[in-house]
Design a protein around this motif. Sequence first.
Motif, PDB file in Angstrom:
ATOM      1  N   GLY A   1       0.164  -0.746  12.059  1.00  0.00           N
ATOM      2  CA  GLY A   1      -0.375  -2.094  12.300  1.00  0.00           C
ATOM      3  C   GLY A   1      -0.932  -2.187  13.711  1.00  0.00           C
ATOM      4  N   LEU A   2      -0.177  -1.690  14.666  1.00  0.00           N
ATOM      5  CA  LEU A   2      -0.561  -1.744  16.080  1.00  0.00           C
ATOM      6  C   LEU A   2      -1.870  -1.002  16.308  1.00  0.00           C
ATOM      7  CD1 LEU A   2       1.362  -3.112  18.156  1.00  0.00           C
ATOM      8  CD2 LEU A   2       1.706  -0.815  19.095  1.00  0.00           C
ATOM      9  N   VAL A   3      -1.917   0.234  15.767  1.00  0.00           N
ATOM     10  CA  VAL A   3      -3.110   1.076  15.923  1.00  0.00           C
ATOM     11  C   VAL A   3      -4.308   0.391  15.301  1.00  0.00           C
ATOM     12  CG1 VAL A   3      -4.182   3.215  15.126  1.00  0.00           C
ATOM     13  CG2 VAL A   3      -1.883   3.253  16.130  1.00  0.00           C
ATOM     14  N   PHE A   4      -4.076  -0.180  14.112  1.00  0.00           N
ATOM     15  CA  PHE A   4      -5.168  -0.851  13.395  1.00  0.00           C
ATOM     16  C   PHE A   4      -5.709  -2.010  14.244  1.00  0.00           C
ATOM     17  CE2 PHE A   4      -6.703  -3.901  10.172  1.00  0.00           C
ATOM     18  CZ  PHE A   4      -7.679  -3.106   9.615  1.00  0.00           C
ATOM     19  N   ALA A   5      -4.765  -2.827  14.786  1.00  0.00           N
ATOM     20  CA  ALA A   5      -5.160  -3.982  15.599  1.00  0.00           C
ATOM     21  C   ALA A   5      -5.952  -3.521  16.818  1.00  0.00           C
ATOM     22  CB  ALA A   5      -3.924  -4.760  16.022  1.00  0.00           C
ATOM     23  N   LYS A   6      -5.463  -2.475  17.477  1.00  0.00           N
ATOM     24  CA  LYS A   6      -6.131  -1.946  18.672  1.00  0.00           C
ATOM     25  C   LYS A   6      -7.530  -1.475  18.344  1.00  0.00           C
ATOM     26  CE  LYS A   6      -3.241  -0.380  22.422  1.00  0.00           C
ATOM     27  NZ  LYS A   6      -2.774   0.799  23.157  1.00  0.00           N
TER      28      LYS A   6
END
Length: 314
Positions: free
Chosen positions: A258-263
């Motif tokens: 999720g974090l990577v996707f958001a970034k």
Amino acid sequence: MKMNPWTLSVLLLLAGPLGADPVWHVEYPDSFCVVEGSTATIPCSFTHPAGQRVERVVWCPNHEICSGTTPNVYNSSNVWDDSRFLYLGDRVRNCTLKIIKTVKQDAATYRFRFETNGDKYTGRKGVRVTVTVVKNVRLTVSSTNGEDVKVRSSVTDNVVKEGGQVTLTCTSACSFHQLDVHWYRNGHALPETSPALQLSCLTNDDAGNYTCSLDSSGQKTSAPWCLVVVEDEEKSGWRVTVSVVSVLLAVILLLLAGLVFAKRRHAQKKASVVNQKQEAASEEVSYSTVHFKPSSSRSAPGPEHEIVYSEVVR
Ligand SMILES: *[C@@H]1O[C@H](CO)[C@@H](O)[C@H](O)[C@H]1NC(C)=O
Ligand SMILES: *[C@@H]1O[C@H](CO)[C@@H](O)[C@H](O)[C@H]1NC(C)=O
């Protein structure tokens, strides 16, 4: 031919002490203990000079050489069909004797005699068979002396883990090698007949009360030995640990994704803004990580200085 003394002494040594012919020999135990009513196998082997053919074998009680018309329990030239004495040996080297359903009167010193086409020989030493009377513990409430049939186990308590193994041994006053033993689980006969019952890869089906008996009629039966099979706690504990850890890992992976996707989305948005500003730079560059410097740290901000790429991947 004249022999020198040295050769003669070597030949005498080879011939054996006091002229005993080492080639003629019968080997059996000095004594053998049998429980009354049980079946026992007396191990025996014999040797004779090479090239001779054994024509007759005899087992007899309480006679030095089993000669002539001496009463015998086995005679190969006159086999008695319903004898309790079975010859398991052969005419080559094995003279094993089996006694079925031993009675007290079987106690005696037995000797084995064999006759070849050249000579005859008896194992003078003999095997002294003693018959021990064993109490049936089912009929005896208090059992204090050592004459009972007992189940002994290879484990210290009755509780064994699933998949584990245990060896049960049937014991009594007699040593139990060469004895036929009957085993029961919860009163049902098991196929094994050796004094040691080996149970491995234990499951709940193996749990129950084990008894052993020295005769098929169920006399001379041991007290029950209760086997409890429990689930392996270590294994199940390990299983719980493994599942907890995998759930945690899955959660962490989801969060990271999720974090990577958001970034990524954030970076893509900024990048497209930059692309629009730098129309000339149309190279295919993908940015895995992008750092934005706060505009306040620079006094002369230009569009090309606004962004610092920490990593550039082609
Ligand atoms: C002799 O025969 C018996 C019964 O068949 C067998 O159990 C035993 O191993 C044999 N012994 C030898 C030394 O071959
Ligand atoms: C085993 O024997 C005990 C008492 O000796 C009894 O309580 C138990 O129920 C028996 N178990 C089975 C499976 O027969």
